[in-house]
Design a protein around this motif. Structure first.
Motif, PDB file in Angstrom:
ATOM      1  N   LEU A  58       0.733  -1.211   0.057  1.00 55.40           N
ATOM      2  CA  LEU A  58      -0.012  -0.013  -0.043  1.00 55.40           C
ATOM      3  C   LEU A  58       0.864   1.203   0.138  1.00 55.40           C
ATOM      4  O   LEU A  58       0.502   2.439  -0.610  1.00 55.40           O
ATOM      5  CB  LEU A  58      -1.059  -0.085   1.042  1.00 55.40           C
ATOM      6  CG  LEU A  58      -1.969  -0.843   0.925  1.00 55.40           C
ATOM      7  CD1 LEU A  58      -2.897  -1.170   2.383  1.00 55.40           C
ATOM      8  CD2 LEU A  58      -2.953  -0.666  -0.252  1.00 55.40           C
ATOM      9  N   ARG A  59       1.999   1.203   0.818  1.00 51.98           N
ATOM     10  CA  ARG A  59       2.919   2.383   0.603  1.00 51.98           C
ATOM     11  C   ARG A  59       3.585   2.759  -0.875  1.00 51.98           C
ATOM     12  O   ARG A  59       3.554   3.673  -1.248  1.00 51.98           O
ATOM     13  CB  ARG A  59       4.033   2.115   1.763  1.00 51.98           C
ATOM     14  CG  ARG A  59       5.061   3.282   1.680  1.00 51.98           C
ATOM     15  CD  ARG A  59       6.144   2.816   2.980  1.00 51.98           C
ATOM     16  NE  ARG A  59       5.409   2.857   4.096  1.00 51.98           N
ATOM     17  CZ  ARG A  59       5.975   2.536   5.154  1.00 51.98           C
ATOM     18  NH1 ARG A  59       7.289   2.435   5.363  1.00 51.98           N
ATOM     19  NH2 ARG A  59       5.365   2.807   6.365  1.00 51.98           N
ATOM     20  N   ALA A  60       4.052   1.413  -1.462  1.00 51.02           N
ATOM     21  CA  ALA A  60       4.384   1.713  -2.578  1.00 51.02           C
ATOM     22  C   ALA A  60       3.446   1.828  -3.603  1.00 51.02           C
ATOM     23  O   ALA A  60       3.823   2.698  -4.774  1.00 51.02           O
ATOM     24  CB  ALA A  60       5.063   0.282  -3.016  1.00 51.02           C
ATOM     25  N   TRP A  61       2.183   1.284  -3.486  1.00 52.86           N
ATOM     26  CA  TRP A  61       1.081   1.772  -4.400  1.00 52.86           C
ATOM     27  C   TRP A  61       0.950   3.385  -4.425  1.00 52.86           C
ATOM     28  O   TRP A  61       0.775   3.818  -5.379  1.00 52.86           O
ATOM     29  CB  TRP A  61      -0.167   1.047  -3.889  1.00 52.86           C
ATOM     30  CG  TRP A  61      -1.431   1.230  -4.723  1.00 52.86           C
ATOM     31  CD1 TRP A  61      -2.602   1.857  -4.261  1.00 52.86           C
ATOM     32  CD2 TRP A  61      -1.742   0.704  -6.057  1.00 52.86           C
ATOM     33  NE1 TRP A  61      -3.380   1.865  -5.414  1.00 52.86           N
ATOM     34  CE2 TRP A  61      -3.118   1.014  -6.476  1.00 52.86           C
ATOM     35  CE3 TRP A  61      -0.977  -0.207  -6.972  1.00 52.86           C
ATOM     36  CZ2 TRP A  61      -3.664   0.711  -7.621  1.00 52.86           C
ATOM     37  CZ3 TRP A  61      -1.412  -0.469  -8.210  1.00 52.86           C
ATOM     38  CH2 TRP A  61      -2.890  -0.279  -8.513  1.00 52.86           C
ATOM     39  N   GLN A  62       0.815   3.887  -3.325  1.00 51.51           N
ATOM     40  CA  GLN A  62       0.595   5.287  -2.953  1.00 51.51           C
ATOM     41  C   GLN A  62       1.692   6.168  -3.752  1.00 51.51           C
ATOM     42  O   GLN A  62       1.559   7.004  -4.243  1.00 51.51           O
ATOM     43  CB  GLN A  62       0.299   5.538  -1.551  1.00 51.51           C
ATOM     44  CG  GLN A  62       0.011   7.270  -1.247  1.00 51.51           C
ATOM     45  CD  GLN A  62      -0.613   7.408   0.017  1.00 51.51           C
ATOM     46  OE1 GLN A  62      -0.242   6.755   1.061  1.00 51.51           O
ATOM     47  NE2 GLN A  62      -1.424   8.499  -0.017  1.00 51.51           N
ATOM     48  N   ALA A  63       2.847   5.798  -3.295  1.00 51.12           N
ATOM     49  CA  ALA A  63       4.289   6.312  -4.020  1.00 51.12           C
ATOM     50  C   ALA A  63       4.116   6.194  -5.394  1.00 51.12           C
ATOM     51  O   ALA A  63       4.794   7.233  -5.970  1.00 51.12           O
ATOM     52  CB  ALA A  63       5.464   5.641  -3.509  1.00 51.12           C
TER      53      ALA A  63
END
Length: 137
Positions: A58-63
């Motif tokens: 989810l962190r990578a998805w947002q980034a």
């Protein structure tokens, strides 16, 4: 362009000491995961193996420029969450601890990928619609 039904990405790229990745290892590997998300333009299903991996995804998805719903999707084995046109599907990690204690059984793990196949088959752009999936033992 047809979708690749099963691309595989990793939140950590090498086997860490004691098989326990540190925050630093996750941080070093994060740019690779973000890059893979950007490259997988026809993504329709993401299966995450464990809560830690779900959080990292989810962190990578947002980034990578995508929106993460608020409140953030909560982890639960077999739980799905919509991320725009992508379905996030969670599974317990198939670690020795989870499998030997029965937290995750072979049937439970198979069911998650069966659910992913159903989602892909229902997707009008991706998947192998009309192609039955065979379970191998």
């Amino acid at each position: 362009m047809p979708r690749a039904p099963w691309p595989i990405a990793a939140a950590v790229r090498c086997a860490p000491p004691a098989n326990r990745p540190s925050r630093q290892e996750f941080a070093r590997c994060q740019p690779y995961l973000e890059s893979e998300i950007r490259l997988l333009r026809n993504l329709s299903v993401v299966v995450v193996l464990g809560q830690v991996v779900m959080d990292r995804f989810l962190r990578a998805w947002q980034a990578a420029g995508h929106t993460v719903p608020k409140p953030k999707p909560s982890f639960g084995h077999g739980r799905t969450s919509a991320l725009g046109s992508v379905t996030l599907l969670a599974s317990y990690h198939p670690s020795q601890r989870n499998t030997q204690t029965g937290l995750l059984t072979e049937e439970m793990f198979d069911a998650v990928f069966h659910q992913a196949r159903i989602i892909l088959d229902a997707d009008p752009v991706g998947g192998a619609r009309g192609t039955p999936t065979k379970r191998r033992r």
